[in-house]
Design a protein around this motif. Sequence first.
Motif, PDB file in Angstrom:
ATOM      1  N   SER A  71       0.801  -1.229   0.000  1.00  0.00           N
ATOM      2  CA  SER A  71       0.000   0.000   0.000  1.00  0.00           C
ATOM      3  C   SER A  71       0.834   1.279   0.000  1.00  0.00           C
ATOM      4  CB  SER A  71      -0.933  -0.010   1.220  1.00  0.00           C
ATOM      5  OG  SER A  71      -0.160  -0.073   2.408  1.00  0.00           O
ATOM      6  N   HIS A  72       2.141   1.158  -0.223  1.00  0.00           N
ATOM      7  CA  HIS A  72       2.989   2.368  -0.194  1.00  0.00           C
ATOM      8  C   HIS A  72       4.232   2.131  -1.047  1.00  0.00           C
ATOM      9  CE1 HIS A  72       4.766   5.829   2.420  1.00  0.00           C
ATOM     10  NE2 HIS A  72       5.574   5.636   1.387  1.00  0.00           N
ATOM     11  N   ALA A  73       4.245   2.726  -2.246  1.00  0.00           N
ATOM     12  CA  ALA A  73       5.409   2.560  -3.123  1.00  0.00           C
ATOM     13  C   ALA A  73       5.563   3.790  -4.019  1.00  0.00           C
ATOM     14  CB  ALA A  73       5.249   1.309  -3.981  1.00  0.00           C
ATOM     15  N   HIS A  74       6.821   4.152  -4.246  1.00  0.00           N
ATOM     16  CA  HIS A  74       7.147   5.292  -5.117  1.00  0.00           C
ATOM     17  C   HIS A  74       7.867   4.718  -6.336  1.00  0.00           C
ATOM     18  CE1 HIS A  74       7.190   8.186  -1.458  1.00  0.00           C
ATOM     19  NE2 HIS A  74       7.319   7.002  -0.885  1.00  0.00           N
ATOM     20  N   LEU A  75       7.132   4.315  -7.349  1.00  0.00           N
ATOM     21  CA  LEU A  75       7.783   3.590  -8.456  1.00  0.00           C
ATOM     22  C   LEU A  75       8.104   4.460  -9.663  1.00  0.00           C
ATOM     23  CD1 LEU A  75       5.815   0.194  -8.498  1.00  0.00           C
ATOM     24  CD2 LEU A  75       7.673   0.930  -7.004  1.00  0.00           C
ATOM     25  N   ILE A 120       0.788   3.300  -6.070  1.00  0.00           N
ATOM     26  CA  ILE A 120       1.955   3.979  -6.666  1.00  0.00           C
ATOM     27  C   ILE A 120       1.780   5.489  -6.523  1.00  0.00           C
ATOM     28  CG2 ILE A 120       3.364   4.293  -8.735  1.00  0.00           C
ATOM     29  CD1 ILE A 120       2.387   1.606  -9.777  1.00  0.00           C
ATOM     30  N   LYS A 121       2.832   6.133  -6.000  1.00  0.00           N
ATOM     31  CA  LYS A 121       2.798   7.581  -5.778  1.00  0.00           C
ATOM     32  C   LYS A 121       3.566   8.324  -6.862  1.00  0.00           C
ATOM     33  CE  LYS A 121       3.261   6.655  -0.841  1.00  0.00           C
ATOM     34  NZ  LYS A 121       1.851   6.739  -0.454  1.00  0.00           N
ATOM     35  N   SER A 122       3.160   9.577  -7.088  1.00  0.00           N
ATOM     36  CA  SER A 122       4.034  10.505  -7.818  1.00  0.00           C
ATOM     37  C   SER A 122       4.984  11.097  -6.765  1.00  0.00           C
ATOM     38  CB  SER A 122       3.194  11.598  -8.478  1.00  0.00           C
ATOM     39  OG  SER A 122       2.564  12.398  -7.484  1.00  0.00           O
ATOM     40  N   LEU A 179      -0.794   9.860   4.397  1.00  0.00           N
ATOM     41  CA  LEU A 179       0.202  10.805   4.896  1.00  0.00           C
ATOM     42  C   LEU A 179       1.522  10.090   5.209  1.00  0.00           C
ATOM     43  CD1 LEU A 179      -0.209  13.785   5.642  1.00  0.00           C
ATOM     44  CD2 LEU A 179      -0.992  13.075   7.861  1.00  0.00           C
ATOM     45  N   HIS A 180       2.650  10.737   4.875  1.00  0.00           N
ATOM     46  CA  HIS A 180       3.947  10.323   5.419  1.00  0.00           C
ATOM     47  C   HIS A 180       4.115  11.078   6.738  1.00  0.00           C
ATOM     48  CE1 HIS A 180       4.951   9.035   1.314  1.00  0.00           C
ATOM     49  NE2 HIS A 180       6.078   8.522   1.769  1.00  0.00           N
ATOM     50  N   ALA A 181       4.212  10.366   7.842  1.00  0.00           N
ATOM     51  CA  ALA A 181       4.220  11.065   9.133  1.00  0.00           C
ATOM     52  C   ALA A 181       5.149  10.403  10.144  1.00  0.00           C
ATOM     53  CB  ALA A 181       2.804  11.094   9.695  1.00  0.00           C
ATOM     54  N   ASP A 187       1.659   6.792   7.411  1.00  0.00           N
ATOM     55  CA  ASP A 187       2.711   5.866   7.033  1.00  0.00           C
ATOM     56  C   ASP A 187       4.074   6.264   7.614  1.00  0.00           C
ATOM     57  OD1 ASP A 187       0.425   5.433   5.498  1.00  0.00           O
ATOM     58  OD2 ASP A 187       1.568   4.677   3.807  1.00  0.00           O
ATOM     59  N   HIS A 188       4.824   5.292   8.020  1.00  0.00           N
ATOM     60  CA  HIS A 188       6.107   5.319   8.724  1.00  0.00           C
ATOM     61  C   HIS A 188       5.860   5.120  10.220  1.00  0.00           C
ATOM     62  CE1 HIS A 188       9.019   5.987   5.546  1.00  0.00           C
ATOM     63  NE2 HIS A 188       8.213   6.898   5.026  1.00  0.00           N
ATOM     64  N   CYS A 189       5.342   6.146  10.930  1.00  0.00           N
ATOM     65  CA  CYS A 189       4.997   5.987  12.362  1.00  0.00           C
ATOM     66  C   CYS A 189       6.190   5.476  13.173  1.00  0.00           C
ATOM     67  CB  CYS A 189       3.830   5.025  12.537  1.00  0.00           C
ATOM     68  SG  CYS A 189       2.282   5.628  11.857  1.00  0.00           S
ATOM     69  N   THR A 224       6.304  -1.789   1.403  1.00  0.00           N
ATOM     70  CA  THR A 224       7.747  -1.719   1.098  1.00  0.00           C
ATOM     71  C   THR A 224       8.316  -0.304   1.104  1.00  0.00           C
ATOM     72  OG1 THR A 224       7.359  -1.527  -1.283  1.00  0.00           O
ATOM     73  CG2 THR A 224       7.691  -3.777  -0.377  1.00  0.00           C
ATOM     74  N   ASP A 225       7.478   0.715   0.762  1.00  0.00           N
ATOM     75  CA  ASP A 225       7.996   2.075   0.532  1.00  0.00           C
ATOM     76  C   ASP A 225       8.981   2.085  -0.633  1.00  0.00           C
ATOM     77  OD1 ASP A 225       8.250   4.803   0.938  1.00  0.00           O
ATOM     78  OD2 ASP A 225       9.676   4.630   2.603  1.00  0.00           O
ATOM     79  N   CYS A 226       8.865   1.131  -1.556  1.00  0.00           N
ATOM     80  CA  CYS A 226       9.865   0.995  -2.620  1.00  0.00           C
ATOM     81  C   CYS A 226      10.156   2.339  -3.293  1.00  0.00           C
ATOM     82  CB  CYS A 226       9.373  -0.019  -3.657  1.00  0.00           C
ATOM     83  SG  CYS A 226      10.582  -0.336  -4.945  1.00  0.00           S
TER      84      CYS A 226
HETATM   85 FE    FE Z   1       7.275   6.790   1.174  1.00  0.00          FE
END
Ligand code: FE
Length: 389
Positions: free
Chosen positions: A70-74, A134-136, A227-229, A250-252, A301-303
Amino acid sequence: MRRGSLLVDHIGELVTNDGRDGDPLGVRRDAALLVEDGQVAWIGSARDAPAADRRIDAGGAAVLPGFVDSHAHLVFAGDRAAEFAARMAGERYTGGGIRTTVGATRAASDDDLRATVGRLRAEMLRQGTTTVEIKSGYGLNVADEARSLRIAAEFTGDTTFLGAHVVPAEYADRPDDYVGLVCGPMLAAAAPYARWIDVFCERGAFDADHTRAILACGQAAGLGVRLHANQLGPGPGVRLGVELGAASVDHCTHLTDADVDALAGSETVATLLPGAEFSTRSPYPDARRLLDAGVTVALATDCNPGSSYTSSMPFCVALAVREMRMTPAEAVWAATAGGAAALRRTDVGRLTPGARADLIILDAPSHLHLAYRPGVPLIRQVLHNGVPR
Ligand code: FE
Ligand code: NIG
């Protein structure tokens, strides 16, 4: 017998995530599962298995839902291997390298970006990931954020607009103007391709006021909030996310008791990204503390080429068990049903009738082996939408 049906038979251990009988994994033994029209049509005991057009014999192996990352920057170009090497020699991670990737991404062609996303998506599928967000966030101008999302949307419905990743160099001395750009023309160009909006709420990125303003604009444009937090230090991000009804924070990694309490009384998922702590040599978040407080936890993964260049959910499961005090069952749930919850999806992350037929056949008799045998390629076969891959 419906044409095109497929029976997965002789499943030694079937993880359904149906939450039955107080077992979150909903494990069934000696099971079979029927796929029709890309969905799970039936689940039951192997001896009651219906006839089907085709059959896969799992041979007593474990079968689980495909991973939901649920969290990737591809969408990016280049890599930052030298930055990784410098960190392993003692440098600290600050997020400063994001601008390096922004430069490379802006200079890349659409086809190059598409090829990178395709390569990483294929890598993920081989490791059992059947759903990916997938994030921008490496374009950081109107045209490059919009094209990042347009390309991401070719691969997933869960696309996230992260124009507020960092303030790009050309706006360094006027961050308010950049927030205006993100909320105005950039959001307008990005929204047609995005389901979600995300902000990196952290010292050195966006403060609470900017984060609140950007997320409010995104919500007004119909996007869901994530959110990245609290990645690099304590901060307001987690509580802000809960207040705004974020699907996930996300992160926490750095949480106060007030953060944990806020999460515990909310619908917001805490998504933990142990690949980032691994690759930045940082202390891991305390998943046990969150779970004991009743918080819903996801693993992803936060890939990305900076803080976590892994596409492997099995690796994250193993890290979560070894380093974050999760049981193997909790980690497998978090990597499947937890990821689905973080994306507010009910069609994936479980193997129950009506769910998408996304599943993994392990080269092992139990889900325990994912953490017990770290680094071993245990994904024997993946079905995505019912199609063997
Ligand atoms: Fe991230
Ligand atoms: O989730 N923390 C912010 N964004 C990414 C890292 C991006 C990068 O370093 O390129 C993350 O860790």
